[in-house]
Design an enzyme around this catalytic site. Structure first.
Site, short mmCIF file in Angstrom:
data_model
loop_
_atom_site.label_atom_id
_atom_site.label_comp_id
_atom_site.label_asym_id
_atom_site.label_seq_id
_atom_site.Cartn_x
_atom_site.Cartn_y
_atom_site.Cartn_z
N LYS A 36 -25.34 36.88 15.86
CA LYS A 36 -26.30 37.27 16.91
C LYS A 36 -27.53 36.03 16.89
O LYS A 36 -28.48 36.66 17.27
CB LYS A 36 -26.76 38.58 16.86
CG LYS A 36 -25.76 39.56 17.04
CD LYS A 36 -26.43 41.10 16.90
CE LYS A 36 -25.09 42.22 16.99
NZ LYS A 36 -24.11 42.18 18.20
N CYS A 37 -27.13 34.93 16.89
CA CYS A 37 -27.78 33.72 16.82
C CYS A 37 -27.62 32.67 17.75
O CYS A 37 -26.95 32.79 18.51
CB CYS A 37 -27.59 33.14 15.27
SG CYS A 37 -28.58 31.49 14.96
#
Length: 161
Positions: A36-37
């Site tokens: 989730k970067c």
């Protein structure tokens, strides 16, 4: 095989223990990852490099890490399915680890001591990459902003292509 790099154990996302000694005579790229970067799309570039050079001796090992802004919150099955479904990842993925602090995985403690960072040896964010040569020597550290394609020329030198 006297390099310290060949003396670590890694647990895969499936819970299987493997030794880095399996990678003798291989070029290895170690990457701390997160799903989730803002850099998560680098999975695509990493997989492309792996597909292009795996038969020539390139190994890529992703190490999911939740130490940076909780960007890898899932469990092993969630991480595995996300990597496979979203990015077609087929290279090695380890269990979730810490890369900084007293609980940092021993491999990352070693890599940080051998390939120093800028200003500090700590890993600053997800998708920091370490390139290890065929003799187990960490050659270079790349920051999060370095795209996998930018590392290709260094990989080729080590693969002697």
């Amino acid at each position: 095989m006297d390099s310290e790099f060949y003396h670590f154990q890694i647990k895969t996302l499936q819970g299987k223990s493997i030794s880095t000694a399996l990678f003798v005579d291989k070029v290895v790229l170690v990457v701390n990852t997160a799903s989730k970067c803002g850099f998560t799309s680098q999975y695509e570039g990493l997989e492309a490099l792996y597909q292009k050079y795996k038969d020539d001796g390139l190994v890529i090992i992703g190490f999911p890490c939740n130490q940076f802004n909780n960007q890898e919150p899932g469990d092993a099955s969630q991480i595995q399915s996300g990597c496979l479904i979203n990015y077609g990842v087929s290279f090695f993925m380890s269990e979730k680890v810490e890369v900084n602090g007293k609980n940092a995985h021993p491999l990352f403690q070693y890599l940080k001591s051998e390939a120093k960072g800028f200003l500090t040896d700590s890993i600053k964010w997800n998708f920091t990459k370490f390139l290890i040569d065929t003799e187990g020597k960490p050659i270079k550290r790349y920051g999060s902003f370095t795209k996998p394609s930018a590392i290709e020329k260094d990989i080729l030198k080590l693969l002697k292509k």
